[in-house]
Design a protein around this motif. Structure first.
Motif, PDB file in Angstrom:
ATOM      1  N   UNK A   1      11.058   1.342  -1.588  1.00 62.44           N
ATOM      2  CA  UNK A   1      10.187   2.362  -1.019  1.00 62.44           C
ATOM      3  C   UNK A   1      10.196   2.305   0.496  1.00 62.44           C
ATOM      4  N   UNK A   2      10.338   1.076   1.024  1.00 63.19           N
ATOM      5  CA  UNK A   2      10.296   0.900   2.471  1.00 63.19           C
ATOM      6  C   UNK A   2      11.566   1.430   3.130  1.00 63.19           C
ATOM      7  N   UNK A   3      12.729   1.100   2.551  1.00 65.72           N
ATOM      8  CA  UNK A   3      13.970   1.491   3.234  1.00 65.72           C
ATOM      9  C   UNK A   3      14.400   2.913   2.871  1.00 65.72           C
ATOM     10  N   UNK A   4      13.932   3.443   1.751  1.00 68.48           N
ATOM     11  CA  UNK A   4      14.343   4.800   1.394  1.00 68.48           C
ATOM     12  C   UNK A   4      13.299   5.825   1.821  1.00 68.48           C
ATOM     13  N   UNK A   5      12.037   5.482   1.655  1.00 67.92           N
ATOM     14  CA  UNK A   5      10.998   6.469   1.977  1.00 67.92           C
ATOM     15  C   UNK A   5       9.988   5.945   2.990  1.00 67.92           C
ATOM     16  N   UNK A   6      10.314   4.871   3.706  1.00 66.06           N
ATOM     17  CA  UNK A   6       9.254   4.283   4.519  1.00 66.06           C
ATOM     18  C   UNK A   6       9.668   3.974   5.942  1.00 66.06           C
ATOM     19  N   UNK A   7       8.967   3.006   6.543  1.00 66.08           N
ATOM     20  CA  UNK A   7       9.130   2.725   7.957  1.00 66.08           C
ATOM     21  C   UNK A   7      10.534   2.203   8.269  1.00 66.08           C
ATOM     22  N   UNK A   8      11.134   1.536   7.290  1.00 59.60           N
ATOM     23  CA  UNK A   8      12.462   0.974   7.569  1.00 59.60           C
ATOM     24  C   UNK A   8      13.569   1.961   7.178  1.00 59.60           C
ATOM     25  N   UNK A   9      13.176   3.197   6.923  1.00 58.87           N
ATOM     26  CA  UNK A   9      14.148   4.194   6.467  1.00 58.87           C
ATOM     27  C   UNK A   9      15.379   4.172   7.355  1.00 58.87           C
ATOM     28  N   UNK A  10      16.479   3.888   6.754  1.00 58.74           N
ATOM     29  CA  UNK A  10      17.729   3.812   7.498  1.00 58.74           C
ATOM     30  C   UNK A  10      18.794   4.441   6.630  1.00 58.74           C
TER      31      UNK A  10
ATOM     32  N   UNK B   1       0.834  -1.208   0.000  1.00 59.47           N
ATOM     33  CA  UNK B   1       0.000   0.000   0.000  1.00 59.47           C
ATOM     34  C   UNK B   1       0.864   1.251   0.000  1.00 59.47           C
ATOM     35  N   UNK B   2       1.969   1.156   0.752  1.00 65.44           N
ATOM     36  CA  UNK B   2       2.898   2.277   0.821  1.00 65.44           C
ATOM     37  C   UNK B   2       3.464   2.597  -0.571  1.00 65.44           C
ATOM     38  N   UNK B   3       3.878   1.547  -1.281  1.00 67.87           N
ATOM     39  CA  UNK B   3       4.407   1.717  -2.636  1.00 67.87           C
ATOM     40  C   UNK B   3       3.369   2.364  -3.531  1.00 67.87           C
ATOM     41  N   UNK B   4       2.150   1.831  -3.472  1.00 66.31           N
ATOM     42  CA  UNK B   4       1.101   2.360  -4.351  1.00 66.31           C
ATOM     43  C   UNK B   4       0.835   3.824  -4.053  1.00 66.31           C
ATOM     44  N   UNK B   5       0.813   4.149  -2.771  1.00 67.50           N
ATOM     45  CA  UNK B   5       0.532   5.536  -2.401  1.00 67.50           C
ATOM     46  C   UNK B   5       1.602   6.463  -2.968  1.00 67.50           C
ATOM     47  N   UNK B   6       2.866   6.040  -2.793  1.00 64.59           N
ATOM     48  CA  UNK B   6       3.947   6.884  -3.299  1.00 64.59           C
ATOM     49  C   UNK B   6       3.902   6.996  -4.815  1.00 64.59           C
ATOM     50  N   UNK B   7       3.598   5.881  -5.474  1.00 67.42           N
ATOM     51  CA  UNK B   7       3.603   5.897  -6.930  1.00 67.42           C
ATOM     52  C   UNK B   7       2.434   6.693  -7.509  1.00 67.42           C
ATOM     53  N   UNK B   8       1.382   6.812  -6.726  1.00 67.30           N
ATOM     54  CA  UNK B   8       0.235   7.587  -7.211  1.00 67.30           C
ATOM     55  C   UNK B   8       0.308   9.054  -6.806  1.00 67.30           C
TER      56      UNK B   8
END
Lengths: 299, 574
Positions: free
Chosen positions: B402-411, B168-175
């Motif tokens: 998307x998760x590690x660069x722009x999301x919850x796992x951003x590190x 869902x996170x990916x889709x949100x960012x892509x849209x």
């Protein structure tokens, strides 16, 4: 007896084989690729899947607005390069021949030979700086003579001259060596006889050295005819800019744009094929001339 | 009839059951055994949908695990571009880096390079690879290559796997760009590529001015276009570098004319001209920005400036690199360019103590605010070769990104920039399937960044998707003036200018981001014509009225056909 001779020569002929195979594989097999000049070629369908469209690619090229200009540019630049590239080295070779101190002679030879080893990428950058109207050394010197600075690389009147002169500058050292070699092969007894007859240096040059070089000169000219459609891709590609497309765009740069910017391989091949056919005719004529005038034969 | 229907029904159920068992047998991990093909995908779904034979056409697809691990691991053959400037943390390489290890550890995807090529060579090599029919399973392409490959039917349809596996996170960012990027990757209703969604908001041409020269000449910051032109004149005539020679110019321009540095786009925007952009006119039809009457006014002004010596007489032969050299040699006081231009100026700033550049919004000719023309929100595409075994791997890799660069796992310290011996090594380019943050996300992050910097409170940044790395250097620069952080801080100033001036409808995105058939045929000719004519007009080698001839020629030589194709394409999409 006959068989024995054939047997003796066989290993020598076999030595030709690797060369023949290489030529076949790398020069003749790829030639089959010219068929795409007659196809609406898409890389995915390949040779066998692409539809045949006859001469449409050639028509497309002729319909392009600048084709005539480009062909003219190519011919003009190439012809001028051949002419200038012929006279300059002959004159330099004759002058160098008069230099008696061998270290000066060799030094000059080496120096003029140097630019031959630099690529046009490097020379392009150097020329932009040298010819700059505000800071370039060339315009600084012209300024000392009271001449207004000239923007050589952005002026359609000057750009072809820059192409021709810089090409001569880069390559004349190489040809000079060929002519110097030709001069050394002139029979020295002829000079001795001429001196006995009271001929000076100029008369010797005119009546002995030049005629002695003639076969090589004729040979070089006729051979260069085959290059008449090669106006020099590297050079033009590195020096051209939007201001001088009009006078500087040549067939090779046009092919490059069509093939690599637009991925229209069929059209690019058509232009390339056209160029090759004309070049082939010119080479045939030049070999025939070389045979007639200089008794030069490849086989 | 009834009998036939019943037979069909039975057959359908049997087929579905077979497909379903076949699938679940083929692998051990349930999440990774999602069928990849379109046919089997829908039939497996219909198996659960109580066996109605007709369901196979448009059954909703099952949700897959966005991070499901392949067990045993799969091999994925890829081709990629590499850059000479990339550096790697110790022990890492292009074949073994933090991203590839994560693909293997988390997703069970082992990356195999079919080939790599330098960025400048990549397109050529890819074309050769396409021609030889040996495509890798996953690779990135440009819009025109995407169109070619799509037309040739070489690409795997990702519609199903995208729906199934994208988080869902990916889709949100892509849209986040309103769906424009995804639409551009969709052909006949099939999603054939993963768009690299980007934020065009990074692109507006700002007006960069040497403020040290402004101060020296006692000039104030520009409010109107007239101010800008007066500054250009002063920088040319009043010897701002104080060396007693008339060797300075008001405005830096390079021979490419457009682009993100030393471009004429910013000045064009001041005249409400949008060169090299597909814009909608009053009637809603797409027209070409470079052929509009406003462009003629821009060229007339540039010609005037050139005649007055405010442009480098030799700009026509100088490319961006050469102009940058001249900037370092103290020749220019003004340039239009993107927010990251400070990185171009940094060399010059280090060489010339006291040199400073600040960004300003471009004022307009008539007082109505300028718009900045920007490119498309998809800057590239990642595609999967038709028949590749695991098309969903691409989606999973995107989720990971998307998760590690722009999301919850951003590190940040692991996947984006690795710090090693005090050096910051950028590892984000190694990610194979990337997608950026769209305008909306960037704006939100920038707003947070601004708040954090103004309050010197880094904790405000925790929800930011991007640009968090600008915080430290900017705060440091504002406190200490450390020249090493000059570029980052000035990029931040550029961000502020953008945020305050170029949001909403002042950002003019190109109406079309693809490639039409006539464009493929004619663009080289048209582009050449445009650059040639414009350069000549600016340098006074042709009169301004030559512009009208150019417009007529442009239309005749294929422009009209291209516009028709674009308008047809856009109206067909509605």
């Amino acid at each position: 007896m006959k068989t024995a001779k054939w047997m003796r020569e066989l290993p020598l002929h076999l030595l030709l084989l690797p060369g023949l195979v290489l030529v076949l594989v790398y020069s003749y097999v790829p030639m089959l690729g010219v068929v795409i000049a007659f196809q609406k070629f898409t890389i995915f369908s390949g040779w066998f899947g692409s539809p045949w469209i006859g001469l449409d690619n050639f028509r497309f090229v002729l319909d392009m607005p600048n084709t005539g200009q480009v062909i003219w540019n190519t011919l003009f630049i190439a012809c001028m390069k051949i002419i200038a590239g012929l006279f300059v080295p002959i004159v330099i070779a004759l002058l160098l021949n008069e230099v008696t101190r061998s270290f000066i002679k060799r030094g000059v030879q080496t120096l003029i030979y140097l630019p031959h080893f630099l690529s046009w990428v490097i020379l392009g950058g150097i020329l932009i700086d040298l010819l700059s109207p505000s800071e370039g050394i060339v315009n600084a010197m012209l300024g000392k003579l009271g001449i207004e600075p000239i923007f050589f690389l952005a002026d359609n009147r000057w750009f072809p001259a820059v192409l021709i002169l810089s090409d001569v500058w880069k390559e004349f050292g190489f040809s000079t060596i060929v002519y110097l070699a030709a001069i050394t092969s002139v029979n020295p007894t002829l000079y001795e006889a001429a001196v006995m007859d009271g001929a000076g240096r100029w008369k010797q040059t005119r009546h002995i050295t030049l005629p002695g070089m003639m076969p090589i000169i004729v040979l070089m000219v006729t051979l260069s005819l085959g290059n008449v459609l090669n106006a020099g891709f590297d050079q033009v590609f590195n020096l051209a800019n939007p201001l001088v497309y009009e006078s500087g765009d040549i067939l090779d740069t046009m092919i490059y744009r069509i093939a690599f910017n637009d991925a229209q391989y069929g059209v690019a091949t058509a232009v390339g094929l056209f160029k090759s056919v004309v070049s082939f005719l010119l080479i045939s004529v030049s070999y025939w001339l070389a045979y007639r005038l200089a008794n030069y034969r490849i086989f | 009839m009834k009998r036939n229907q019943r037979i069909a029904l039975v057959c359908g159920i049997l087929a579905c059951a077979l497909a379903a068992t076949g699938c679940s047998d083929s692998g051990k991990n349930a999440a990774s055994t999602e069928p990849s093909g379109k046919a089997s995908g829908s039939s497996a779904a219909s198996g659960t949908a109580s066996g109605t034979a007709s369901a196979s056409a448009s059954a909703p697809t099952e949700k897959g695990d966005p991070f499901g691990k392949y067990d045993p691991p799969i091999e994925l053959h890829v081709a990629r571009a590499v850059d000479q400037t990339w550096t790697y943390p110790k022990g890492d390489s292009i074949d073994n880096n933090v991203w590839y290890r994560e693909y293997e550890n988390l997703l069970g995807i082992k990356i195999v390079h079919d080939w790599t090529a330098l960025t400048s060579e990549y397109n050529r090599k890819l074309n050769v690879s396409i021609a030889s029919g040996s495509l890798p399973e996953l690779f990135s392409v440009s819009a025109s290559q995407l169109k070619q490959l799509a037309d040739a039917g070489q690409l795997e349809d990702l519609t199903g796997v995208y729906e199934q596996y994208a988080s869902d996170h990916t889709k949100e960012l892509q849209h986040g760009d309103g769906g424009a990027a995804l639409a551009s990757a969709t052909f006949n209703g099939k999603l054939l590529a993963i768009p690299v969604v980007n934020a065009p908001i990074y692109e507006p041409n700002l007006l960069w001015i040497r403020t040290d020269w402004l101060k020296k000449l006692n000039l104030s910051e520009p409010k109107t276009l007239d101010d800008v032109l007066k500054i250009a004149e002063a920088f040319t005539k009043q010897d701002p570098d104080g060396n007693g020679k008339p060797d300075t110019y008001g405005l830096a321009v390079n021979n490419y004319l457009y682009g993100p540095i030393t471009s004429i786009t910013g000045l064009s925007n001041a005249f409400h001209a949008y060169p090299q952009t597909w814009v909608k006119d009053a009637s809603g039809k797409v027209v070409y920005g470079s052929t509009q009457p406003e462009m003629k006014q821009t060229l007339a002004k540039l010609q005037e400036m050139y005649k007055a010596g405010e442009l480098d007489r030799e700009f026509g032969v100088k490319d961006g690199t050469k102009v940058a050299e001249d900037i370092a040699a103290n020749k220019f006081g003004m340039a239009f360019g993107a927010n990251w231009n400070p990185y171009v100026f940094l060399d010059a700033v280090k060489k010339n103590p006291g040199m400073d550049w600040m960004p300003f919004p471009v004022p307009s000719v008539d007082g109505t605010p300028t718009k900045a023309n920007v490119g498309f929100s998809a800057s590239g595409y990642v595609v999967v070769r038709k028949g590749a075994k695991h098309p969903e791997a691409a989606i999973k890799m995107l989720n990971l990104h998307e998760e590690v660069v722009h999301g919850s796992r951003r590190n940040e310290g692991q996947f984006i920039t690795v710090e090693e011996n005090g050096e910051r090594i950028n590892t984000s380019p190694m990610s194979l399937v990337q997608s950026g943050v769209s305008d909306q996300g960037v704006l939100e992050s920038l707003t947070l960044l601004r708040k954090a910097i103004e309050n010197e409170d880094e904790s405000l940044l925790k929800d930011a998707l991007t640009e968090t790395d600008k915080y430290g250097p900017t705060v440091d620069y504002l406190k200490t003036g450390n020249i090493e952080n000059w570029a980052v801080a000035h990029q931040y100033f550029g961000f502020v200018t953008t945020m305050d001036n170029y949001t909403g409808d002042r950002l003019l995105m190109t109406a079309f981001g693809g490639q039409t058939p006539t464009m493929t045929d004619k663009w080289a000719t048209l582009d050449k014509l445009e650059k040639e004519t414009f350069t000549k007009i600016i340098m006074g080698a042709a009169s301004v009225d030559e512009f009208d001839t150019f417009v007529a020629d442009w239309n005749k030589l294929g422009g009209e056909a291209i516009l028709k194709e674009i308008n047809d394409w856009l109206s067909a999409q509605k």
